[in-house]
Scaffold this motif. Structure first.
Motif, PDB file in Angstrom:
ATOM      1  N   ALA A 192     -55.829  40.642  64.873  1.00 14.97           N
ATOM      2  CA  ALA A 192     -55.239  41.233  66.082  1.00 14.97           C
ATOM      3  C   ALA A 192     -55.052  40.186  67.187  1.00 14.97           C
ATOM      4  O   ALA A 192     -54.016  40.157  67.858  1.00 14.97           O
ATOM      5  N   ALA A 193     -56.041  39.329  67.357  1.00 15.38           N
ATOM      6  CA  ALA A 193     -55.944  38.295  68.398  1.00 15.38           C
ATOM      7  C   ALA A 193     -54.830  37.303  68.071  1.00 15.38           C
ATOM      8  O   ALA A 193     -54.078  36.895  68.963  1.00 15.38           O
ATOM      9  N   LEU A 194     -54.711  36.931  66.796  1.00 17.80           N
ATOM     10  CA  LEU A 194     -53.640  36.011  66.407  1.00 17.80           C
ATOM     11  C   LEU A 194     -52.274  36.661  66.569  1.00 17.80           C
ATOM     12  O   LEU A 194     -51.318  36.013  67.003  1.00 17.80           O
ATOM     13  N   LEU A 195     -52.182  37.929  66.218  1.00 20.32           N
ATOM     14  CA  LEU A 195     -50.913  38.645  66.364  1.00 20.32           C
ATOM     15  C   LEU A 195     -50.477  38.678  67.830  1.00 20.32           C
ATOM     16  O   LEU A 195     -49.322  38.389  68.152  1.00 20.32           O
ATOM     17  N   ILE A 196     -51.392  38.963  68.698  1.00 25.68           N
ATOM     18  CA  ILE A 196     -51.098  39.003  70.133  1.00 25.68           C
ATOM     19  C   ILE A 196     -50.747  37.599  70.651  1.00 25.68           C
ATOM     20  O   ILE A 196     -49.806  37.437  71.430  1.00 25.68           O
ATOM     21  N   ALA A 197     -51.480  36.591  70.197  1.00 27.45           N
ATOM     22  CA  ALA A 197     -51.219  35.223  70.650  1.00 27.45           C
ATOM     23  C   ALA A 197     -49.833  34.750  70.225  1.00 27.45           C
ATOM     24  O   ALA A 197     -49.105  34.141  71.018  1.00 27.45           O
ATOM     25  N   TYR A 198     -49.460  35.029  68.979  1.00 25.09           N
ATOM     26  CA  TYR A 198     -48.124  34.641  68.520  1.00 25.09           C
ATOM     27  C   TYR A 198     -47.041  35.415  69.271  1.00 25.09           C
ATOM     28  O   TYR A 198     -45.996  34.865  69.616  1.00 25.09           O
ATOM     29  N   ALA A 199     -47.285  36.695  69.542  1.00 21.59           N
ATOM     30  CA  ALA A 199     -46.302  37.493  70.278  1.00 21.59           C
ATOM     31  C   ALA A 199     -46.152  36.990  71.715  1.00 21.59           C
ATOM     32  O   ALA A 199     -45.034  36.923  72.242  1.00 21.59           O
ATOM     33  N   VAL A 200     -47.248  36.616  72.345  1.00 20.27           N
ATOM     34  CA  VAL A 200     -47.192  36.082  73.713  1.00 20.27           C
ATOM     35  C   VAL A 200     -46.464  34.737  73.731  1.00 20.27           C
ATOM     36  O   VAL A 200     -45.638  34.476  74.611  1.00 20.27           O
ATOM     37  N   ALA A 201     -46.749  33.885  72.741  1.00 15.97           N
ATOM     38  CA  ALA A 201     -46.067  32.590  72.665  1.00 15.97           C
ATOM     39  C   ALA A 201     -44.573  32.772  72.414  1.00 15.97           C
ATOM     40  O   ALA A 201     -43.749  32.055  72.991  1.00 15.97           O
ATOM     41  N   LEU A 202     -44.217  33.730  71.581  1.00 14.79           N
ATOM     42  CA  LEU A 202     -42.807  34.010  71.324  1.00 14.79           C
ATOM     43  C   LEU A 202     -42.114  34.504  72.589  1.00 14.79           C
ATOM     44  O   LEU A 202     -41.021  34.038  72.938  1.00 14.79           O
ATOM     45  N   THR A 203     -42.755  35.397  73.305  1.00 17.14           N
ATOM     46  CA  THR A 203     -42.193  35.906  74.550  1.00 17.14           C
ATOM     47  C   THR A 203     -42.045  34.790  75.584  1.00 17.14           C
ATOM     48  O   THR A 203     -41.020  34.705  76.275  1.00 17.14           O
ATOM     49  N   ALA A 204     -43.044  33.928  75.673  1.00  8.91           N
ATOM     50  CA  ALA A 204     -42.971  32.805  76.613  1.00  8.91           C
ATOM     51  C   ALA A 204     -41.831  31.858  76.245  1.00  8.91           C
ATOM     52  O   ALA A 204     -41.115  31.374  77.129  1.00  8.91           O
ATOM     53  N   GLY A 205     -41.631  31.610  74.967  1.00  8.70           N
ATOM     54  CA  GLY A 205     -40.537  30.749  74.532  1.00  8.70           C
ATOM     55  C   GLY A 205     -39.174  31.334  74.848  1.00  8.70           C
ATOM     56  O   GLY A 205     -38.267  30.636  75.304  1.00  8.70           O
ATOM     57  N   MET A 253     -40.378  28.953  70.729  1.00  8.98           N
ATOM     58  CA  MET A 253     -39.889  30.203  70.167  1.00  8.98           C
ATOM     59  C   MET A 253     -39.817  30.134  68.643  1.00  8.98           C
ATOM     60  O   MET A 253     -40.238  31.065  67.952  1.00  8.98           O
ATOM     61  N   CYS A 254     -39.315  29.041  68.107  1.00  8.97           N
ATOM     62  CA  CYS A 254     -39.183  28.897  66.647  1.00  8.97           C
ATOM     63  C   CYS A 254     -40.540  28.857  65.960  1.00  8.97           C
ATOM     64  O   CYS A 254     -40.751  29.544  64.958  1.00  8.97           O
ATOM     65  N   PHE A 255     -41.458  28.037  66.486  1.00 12.60           N
ATOM     66  CA  PHE A 255     -42.775  27.936  65.861  1.00 12.60           C
ATOM     67  C   PHE A 255     -43.542  29.251  65.942  1.00 12.60           C
ATOM     68  O   PHE A 255     -44.188  29.664  64.976  1.00 12.60           O
ATOM     69  N   SER A 256     -43.493  29.921  67.067  1.00 11.79           N
ATOM     70  CA  SER A 256     -44.247  31.163  67.199  1.00 11.79           C
ATOM     71  C   SER A 256     -43.609  32.295  66.396  1.00 11.79           C
ATOM     72  O   SER A 256     -44.327  33.130  65.834  1.00 11.79           O
TER      73      SER A 256
END
Length: 73
Positions: free
Chosen positions: A42-55, A14-17
């Motif tokens: 756009a792909a990076l934005l979505i990837a960081y948002a998905v990683a944040l949500t997963a965290g 969560m912190c890193f993303s």
């Protein structure tokens, strides 16, 4: 013990993303640790948002499971 480790891993993810997402929004050329992904901003934005949500979900789930076992107040 495993829920403690999962909660810690979720918090680290969560912190890193979150940091990567905020930096990407401020500086669009910053790619961070997900810079290897193709697709641009756009792909990076979505990837960081998905990683944040997963965290967030992993941290919350493991805290709830540990609480159910009496390891948390």
């Amino acid at each position: 013990m495993k829920y403690d480790i999962l909660q810690t891993l979720g918090a680290v993810l969560m912190c890193f993303s979150a940091q990567g997402l905020i930096r990407l929004l401020i500086d669009h050329d910053y790619t961070g640790f997900m810079g290897w992904l193709p697709g641009g901003f756009a792909a990076l934005l979505i990837a960081y948002a998905v990683a944040l949500t997963a965290g967030v979900l992993l941290t919350g789930w493991s805290h709830t499971r540990a609480k159910a076992l009496g390891r948390r107040n």
